[in-house]
Design a protein around this motif. Structure first.
Motif, short mmCIF file in Angstrom:
data_model
loop_
_atom_site.label_atom_id
_atom_site.label_comp_id
_atom_site.label_asym_id
_atom_site.label_seq_id
_atom_site.Cartn_x
_atom_site.Cartn_y
_atom_site.Cartn_z
N ILE A 111 0.84 -1.21 0.00
CA ILE A 111 0.00 0.00 0.00
C ILE A 111 0.86 1.25 0.00
N LEU A 112 1.93 1.24 0.77
CA LEU A 112 2.84 2.40 0.79
C LEU A 112 3.46 2.63 -0.58
N ALA A 113 3.77 1.56 -1.28
CA ALA A 113 4.31 1.69 -2.63
C ALA A 113 3.27 2.30 -3.57
N ASP A 114 2.02 1.91 -3.40
CA ASP A 114 0.94 2.48 -4.22
C ASP A 114 0.78 3.97 -3.95
N ILE A 115 0.83 4.36 -2.68
CA ILE A 115 0.71 5.77 -2.32
C ILE A 115 1.84 6.58 -2.95
N GLU A 116 3.05 6.04 -2.88
CA GLU A 116 4.22 6.76 -3.43
C GLU A 116 4.17 6.82 -4.95
N THR A 117 3.86 5.72 -5.59
CA THR A 117 3.90 5.66 -7.05
C THR A 117 2.80 6.51 -7.68
N ARG A 118 1.60 6.43 -7.13
CA ARG A 118 0.46 7.12 -7.72
C ARG A 118 0.14 8.44 -7.04
N ARG A 119 0.90 8.78 -6.01
CA ARG A 119 0.74 10.05 -5.29
C ARG A 119 -0.73 10.31 -4.96
N ARG A 120 -1.29 9.40 -4.20
CA ARG A 120 -2.70 9.46 -3.88
C ARG A 120 -2.90 9.43 -2.37
N PRO A 121 -4.06 9.88 -1.91
CA PRO A 121 -4.34 9.84 -0.46
C PRO A 121 -4.28 8.41 0.07
N ALA A 122 -3.81 8.30 1.30
CA ALA A 122 -3.67 6.98 1.91
C ALA A 122 -5.01 6.26 2.00
N ALA A 123 -6.07 6.99 2.34
CA ALA A 123 -7.38 6.35 2.49
C ALA A 123 -7.81 5.67 1.21
N ASP A 124 -7.54 6.30 0.06
CA ASP A 124 -7.92 5.70 -1.23
C ASP A 124 -7.12 4.43 -1.51
N ALA A 125 -5.81 4.48 -1.24
CA ALA A 125 -4.97 3.31 -1.48
C ALA A 125 -5.36 2.14 -0.58
N ILE A 126 -5.66 2.44 0.67
CA ILE A 126 -6.06 1.38 1.61
C ILE A 126 -7.40 0.77 1.19
N LYS A 127 -8.32 1.63 0.79
CA LYS A 127 -9.63 1.13 0.35
C LYS A 127 -9.51 0.23 -0.88
N ASP A 128 -8.71 0.65 -1.86
CA ASP A 128 -8.55 -0.14 -3.07
C ASP A 128 -7.87 -1.48 -2.77
N TRP A 129 -6.89 -1.47 -1.85
CA TRP A 129 -6.24 -2.74 -1.49
C TRP A 129 -7.26 -3.69 -0.88
N GLY A 130 -8.13 -3.17 -0.03
CA GLY A 130 -9.15 -4.02 0.58
C GLY A 130 -10.09 -4.62 -0.44
N HIS A 131 -10.47 -3.83 -1.44
CA HIS A 131 -11.36 -4.34 -2.48
C HIS A 131 -10.69 -5.44 -3.30
N ALA A 132 -9.38 -5.31 -3.49
CA ALA A 132 -8.65 -6.28 -4.31
C ALA A 132 -8.24 -7.52 -3.51
N HIS A 133 -8.38 -7.47 -2.19
CA HIS A 133 -7.98 -8.60 -1.34
C HIS A 133 -9.14 -8.93 -0.39
N ARG A 134 -10.19 -9.47 -0.95
CA ARG A 134 -11.41 -9.73 -0.18
C ARG A 134 -11.21 -10.74 0.94
N PHE A 135 -10.14 -11.53 0.85
CA PHE A 135 -9.91 -12.54 1.87
C PHE A 135 -9.52 -11.91 3.21
N ALA A 136 -9.04 -10.68 3.17
CA ALA A 136 -8.61 -10.01 4.39
C ALA A 136 -9.83 -9.61 5.22
#
Length: 431
Positions: free
Chosen positions: A13-38
């Motif tokens: 998630i930290l790599a996503d925030i750095e690469t795409r320069r996006r708010p942390a909340a958005d990156a965390i939310k997208d990771w959760g959607h892509a990893h439903r098992f969590a």
């Protein structure tokens, strides 16, 4: 998920925030959607890891000698979580979904690097370009104030006096270990859970029925210092979601009138449901038409104009840690321009003998005392009220020591008052 897998997720998630320069909340939310098992506990734990890294990003990079997502997480595990090197080596073992084993350089830096020799912006975890501003306000305490702004914040609640009193709310939330806030007479504080998360309120009867609202104690104090009186005409010029509007309505016991407005109508959207839940009946919402709010009928008529000014939000870094790394010098300049314009607009609505409360959630003098000095220079019919008079009238004498040494008004910070960073000043118009 095992703990090591959570570390790998945080790095991703930290790599996503750095690469795409996006708010942390958005990156965390997208990771959760892509990893439903969590599960929910996994997502909460991973979110906590990410935000802890963002709180201590500069000092974590100093410890590990680089600012890669992996290095930042490692630095955070030492600085925030206090993990011993042996524990980290056991978790960073490369097995399954665990991060790869530590290199010899990582082991050495984790074990031996000291933070004490680092410059103030590193030890205080604030952007380098803000160092002159922090030194102006805090002097030799700049790093300590920054460190307090990098800590986790407790969950503060405001008791809605239209629905009950603090004793009732304390009883309702006793199982969450609620305690009275130190300064606000209507505040409660809930400690963080053992895993660092705030308690969930959505299923709590006190919250669902409107007895309590989430509001930092600093924000509560700003509303209390406005001393809105029953029967007054009050304009909340930058009402946003309505937190201070609701607080003033309760202080007025639903008597008089509050006009809640904001140049951005989208920010006003949550206020309607909140007014209903809180049993507030003396608020008119004046949403803008285009970018202009319909307020002409209020010119020269208001007893009080509350200006919760647009600002950099430096005082809220405990709750929005990624914001401090995304802010740029140009944003400060733009906010100063907006603040001057908003203050000038507010002055048009104040009646003779009325007052303006100017508040920010910023710790920067440029947005606070600096704006008031310039305003008073341009508006000779206004004066800044002494802090001693403000706190006495609001029955908050314990706030007197927080009078600013840099000019008019009162300053709060996590280090000095345990609240978010806030600035509040009262400007009175000659009668």
């Amino acid at each position: 998920m095992i703990q090591a897998a959570r570390y790998s997720a945080a790095i991703e998630i930290l790599a996503d925030i750095e690469t795409r320069r996006r708010p942390a909340a958005d990156a965390i939310k997208d990771w959760g959607h892509a990893h439903r098992f969590a599960g929910s506990k996994d997502r909460a734990a991973i979110s906590g890891l990410v935000y802890d890294v963002l709180r201590r990003k500069a000092s974590a990079a100093w410890i590990m000698g680089e600012d890669t997502p992996r290095a930042l997480l490692l630095g955070s595990l030492r600085l925030v979580h206090g993990l011993a090197l042996e524990a980290v080596e056991n978790l960073f073992n490369g097995e399954g979904h665990a991060p790869q084993p530590l290199s010899e350089d990582e082991r050495q830096r984790y074990r031996d690097t000291l933070l004490a020799p680092a410059p103030d912006p590193i030890r205080g975890d604030y952007p380098q370009w803000l160092e002159p501003s922090f030194l102006k306000v805090f002097g030799t305490d700049a790093a300590a104030e920054g460190e307090a702004l990098a800590a986790r914040a407790p969950l503060d609640l405001r008791v809605n006096l239209l629905k009950g009193d603090r004793a009732k709310a304390l009883k309702s939330l006793a199982h969450l270990k609620a305690e009275p806030t130190p300064f606000s007479s209507v505040g409660l504080r809930l400690p963080l859970l053992p895993d660092g998360r705030a308690a969930a309120l959505t299923a709590e009867t006190a919250y669902v029925k409107g007895l309590v609202e989430v509001q930092d104690e600093g924000s509560q104090l700003a509303a209390l210092l406005a001393h809105a009186r029953a029967g007054e005409q009050v304009l909340d010029l930058c009402a946003g979601g309505g937190g201070k509007t609701l607080a003033m309505a309760a202080a007025m016991n639903n008597k008089g009138q509050i006009y809640a407005s904001d140049n951005d109508g989208r920010r006003l959207a949550p206020i309607h449901a909140r007014l209903t839940r809180a049993n507030v009946r003396n608020v008119q919402v004046r949403a803008p038409r285009g970018r202009i709010a319909p307020l002409d009928d209020l010119k020269g008529r208001c007893d009080l104009v509350f200006v919760d000014a647009p600002c950099t939000g430096t005082g809220t870094w405990r709750r929005n840690p990624d914001a401090k790394w995304r802010i740029r010098p140009g944003a400060l300049e733009e906010r100063i321009k907006q603040q001057d314009e908003t203050l000038a607009t507010a002055a048009a609505y104040v009646k003779p003998g009325g007052r303006i409360i100017y508040a920010t959630c910023s710790v920067l003098a440029e947005e606070n005392e600096g704006r008031i000095v310039d305003f008073l220079r341009e508006h000779e019919d206004y004066t800044a009220r002494p802090v001693d008079d403000m706190v006495r009238e609001a029955e908050l004498p314990a706030l007197a020591p927080f009078a600013s040494a840099l000019g008019p008004g009162l300053r709060l910070t996590p280090r000095t008052s345990g609240t978010d960073g806030f600035y509040v000043v009262e400007l009175t118009k000659r009668g």
